[in-house]
Enzyme design. Structure first.
Site, PDB file in Angstrom:
ATOM      1  N   ASP A 146     -39.024 -15.231 -33.408  1.00  0.00           N
ATOM      2  CA  ASP A 146     -40.261 -15.655 -32.746  1.00  0.00           C
ATOM      3  C   ASP A 146     -41.398 -15.715 -33.759  1.00  0.00           C
ATOM      4  OD1 ASP A 146     -38.993 -15.914 -30.286  1.00  0.00           O
ATOM      5  OD2 ASP A 146     -39.322 -13.807 -29.779  1.00  0.00           O
ATOM      6  N   LYS A 169     -31.747 -16.270 -32.846  1.00  0.00           N
ATOM      7  CA  LYS A 169     -32.278 -16.967 -31.668  1.00  0.00           C
ATOM      8  C   LYS A 169     -33.533 -17.752 -32.050  1.00  0.00           C
ATOM      9  CE  LYS A 169     -34.520 -15.023 -28.012  1.00  0.00           C
ATOM     10  NZ  LYS A 169     -35.595 -15.936 -27.595  1.00  0.00           N
ATOM     11  N   ASP A 225     -32.936 -20.961 -27.529  1.00  0.00           N
ATOM     12  CA  ASP A 225     -33.476 -20.402 -26.282  1.00  0.00           C
ATOM     13  C   ASP A 225     -34.559 -21.335 -25.743  1.00  0.00           C
ATOM     14  OD1 ASP A 225     -34.054 -18.699 -24.210  1.00  0.00           O
ATOM     15  OD2 ASP A 225     -35.138 -17.247 -25.440  1.00  0.00           O
ATOM     16  N   LYS A 244     -34.546 -22.383 -22.499  1.00  0.00           N
ATOM     17  CA  LYS A 244     -34.696 -22.083 -21.061  1.00  0.00           C
ATOM     18  C   LYS A 244     -34.905 -23.367 -20.254  1.00  0.00           C
ATOM     19  CE  LYS A 244     -36.319 -17.298 -21.519  1.00  0.00           C
ATOM     20  NZ  LYS A 244     -36.595 -17.112 -22.938  1.00  0.00           N
ATOM     21  N   ASP A 304     -34.802 -28.417 -15.224  1.00  0.00           N
ATOM     22  CA  ASP A 304     -35.253 -29.787 -14.907  1.00  0.00           C
ATOM     23  C   ASP A 304     -34.207 -30.403 -13.978  1.00  0.00           C
ATOM     24  OD1 ASP A 304     -36.532 -32.351 -15.054  1.00  0.00           O
ATOM     25  OD2 ASP A 304     -37.289 -31.826 -17.047  1.00  0.00           O
ATOM     26  N   PRO A 364     -30.874 -32.392 -12.844  1.00  0.00           N
ATOM     27  CA  PRO A 364     -29.560 -32.304 -13.493  1.00  0.00           C
ATOM     28  C   PRO A 364     -29.357 -33.327 -14.620  1.00  0.00           C
ATOM     29  CG  PRO A 364     -29.313 -32.052 -11.131  1.00  0.00           C
ATOM     30  CD  PRO A 364     -30.760 -32.379 -11.362  1.00  0.00           C
ATOM     31  N   ASN A 365     -29.759 -34.575 -14.403  1.00  0.00           N
ATOM     32  CA  ASN A 365     -29.524 -35.605 -15.413  1.00  0.00           C
ATOM     33  C   ASN A 365     -30.282 -35.303 -16.713  1.00  0.00           C
ATOM     34  OD1 ASN A 365     -28.520 -38.245 -16.287  1.00  0.00           O
ATOM     35  ND2 ASN A 365     -30.697 -38.785 -16.259  1.00  0.00           N
ATOM     36  N   THR A 406     -37.309 -10.723 -18.071  1.00  0.00           N
ATOM     37  CA  THR A 406     -37.521  -9.271 -18.167  1.00  0.00           C
ATOM     38  C   THR A 406     -38.996  -8.885 -18.087  1.00  0.00           C
ATOM     39  OG1 THR A 406     -37.349  -9.547 -20.545  1.00  0.00           O
ATOM     40  CG2 THR A 406     -35.421  -8.689 -19.440  1.00  0.00           C
ATOM     41  N   ARG A 429     -39.533  -8.453 -31.677  1.00  0.00           N
ATOM     42  CA  ARG A 429     -40.614  -7.751 -32.371  1.00  0.00           C
ATOM     43  C   ARG A 429     -40.225  -6.465 -33.089  1.00  0.00           C
ATOM     44  NH1 ARG A 429     -44.415  -8.896 -27.301  1.00  0.00           N
ATOM     45  NH2 ARG A 429     -42.301  -8.917 -26.422  1.00  0.00           N
TER      46      ARG A 429
HETATM   47  O1  C5P Z   1     -39.966  -9.283 -29.133  1.00  0.00           O
HETATM   48  P1  C5P Z   1     -38.975  -9.024 -28.037  1.00  0.00           P
HETATM   49  O2  C5P Z   1     -37.838  -8.108 -28.498  1.00  0.00           O
HETATM   50  O3  C5P Z   1     -39.597  -8.598 -26.735  1.00  0.00           O
HETATM   51  O4  C5P Z   1     -38.294 -10.466 -27.799  1.00  0.00           O
HETATM   52  C1  C5P Z   1     -37.460 -10.757 -26.724  1.00  0.00           C
HETATM   53  C2  C5P Z   1     -36.990 -12.170 -26.841  1.00  0.00           C
HETATM   54  O5  C5P Z   1     -36.126 -12.466 -25.749  1.00  0.00           O
HETATM   55  C3  C5P Z   1     -38.109 -13.203 -26.779  1.00  0.00           C
HETATM   56  O6  C5P Z   1     -37.731 -14.248 -27.671  1.00  0.00           O
HETATM   57  C4  C5P Z   1     -38.099 -13.705 -25.340  1.00  0.00           C
HETATM   58  O7  C5P Z   1     -38.495 -15.042 -25.235  1.00  0.00           O
HETATM   59  C5  C5P Z   1     -36.626 -13.559 -24.984  1.00  0.00           C
HETATM   60  N1  C5P Z   1     -36.319 -13.399 -23.566  1.00  0.00           N
HETATM   61  C6  C5P Z   1     -36.859 -12.405 -22.759  1.00  0.00           C
HETATM   62  N2  C5P Z   1     -36.507 -12.301 -21.433  1.00  0.00           N
HETATM   63  C7  C5P Z   1     -35.624 -13.124 -20.912  1.00  0.00           C
HETATM   64  C8  C5P Z   1     -35.059 -14.121 -21.707  1.00  0.00           C
HETATM   65  C9  C5P Z   1     -35.423 -14.213 -23.041  1.00  0.00           C
HETATM   66  O8  C5P Z   1     -37.646 -11.607 -23.229  1.00  0.00           O
HETATM   67  N3  C5P Z   1     -35.237 -12.960 -19.654  1.00  0.00           N
END
Ligand code: C5P
Length: 227
Positions: A12, A34, A61, A63, A66, A68-69, A116, A207
């Site tokens: 990130d 990722k 990642d 995500k 949209d 299906p097509n 999360t 992070r």
């Molecule tokens: O910095 P941190 O460890 O919180 O990063 C978590 C990574 O996982 C981020 O790139 C975030 O976009 C991704 N993510 C998330 N929750 C999800 C799916 C992906 O935090 N449900």
């Protein structure tokens, strides 16, 4: 040490230069990298090709969510890059997920259940009155029925999903915090060891590694915890 097959580093950051430096620094402990929206929108497919050329696995990642097509067409664009994992939102529904599964080829799809960072009050705000756990399970089952066995969930829900879905599910967990590290905006978190014990297959850590003063050591410490 060998790269941990359970560890994915979330790159990130905003430049390919910084991302490739992190790849180089963590090459002995991390198996999967990722690339999220921030980096992909800045650096595009060229960076995916560079990380693949370095022999690493790429987890894109984006995500997707949209019609299906459009989602199936997006998959046909990313598959030739050699992407190993790609995320889409399970809440996009069964038609979207089935279309994605049919277009995925060798790309392993991961259906995001509930982010999360979401808690009960956030779910209620978008009209979902059920518990987070119930919503996670509902979306996980829907993904499996739509031919997607990879699921993104909180490490706290991994044990429940493993129990309910058995060995067929491939569980990917962000929200990982080594003990003592900053939670930041994550709510439903666990340590690397707890997440693995709960049944997670792949842990996404951002992070705690890339914002560490010493990313190499931070990644090594987590990989060692996963041995
Ligand atoms: O910095 P941190 O460890 O919180 O990063 C978590 C990574 O996982 C981020 O790139 C975030 O976009 C991704 N993510 C998330 N929750 C999800 C799916 C992906 O935090 N449900």
């Amino acid at each position: 040490m060998k790269p941990s097959p359970h560890l994915a580093l979330a790159l990130d950051v905003s430049s390919a230069k910084h991302a490739l430096q992190l790849v180089e620094q963590t090459a002995d402990s991390v198996a999967v990298y990722k690339i999220g929206m921030q980096l992909f929108y800045a650096e595009g497919p060229a960076l995916v090709r560079q990380i693949k050329a370095a022999g690493r696995q790429v987890f894109l990642d984006l995500k997707l969510h949209d019609i299906p097509n459009t989602v199936a067409s997006a998959l046909r664009s990313v598959a030739p890059l050699g992407v190993d994992y790609l995320t889409l939102h399970a809440s996009g529904g069964p038609a979207m997920m089935q279309a994605a599964a049919a277009a995925a080829g060798p790309v392993r799809l991961l259906a995001v259940t509930v982010l999360t960072s979401m808690e009960q009050n956030q779910l209620a705000a978008v009209g979902l009155q059920c518990s987070t756990e119930k919503q996670v399970l509902r979306l996980a089952r829907l993904a499996q029925k739509s031919a997607i066995s990879g699921l993104v969930c909180s490490p706290l829900e991994a044990a429940m999903l493993r129990r309910e879905l058995g060995d067929s599910a491939f569980l990917v967990c962000p929200g990982i915090r080594p003990s003592g590290s900053d939670k930041a905006d994550q709510k439903r978190i666990a340590t690397p060891q707890q997440a693995l014990a709960n049944g997670a297959n792949l842990l996404v850590v951002g992070r705690p590694i890339h914002q560490s003063d010493d990313p190499r050591q931070a990644a090594r410490r987590i990989a060692e915890e996963l041995l």
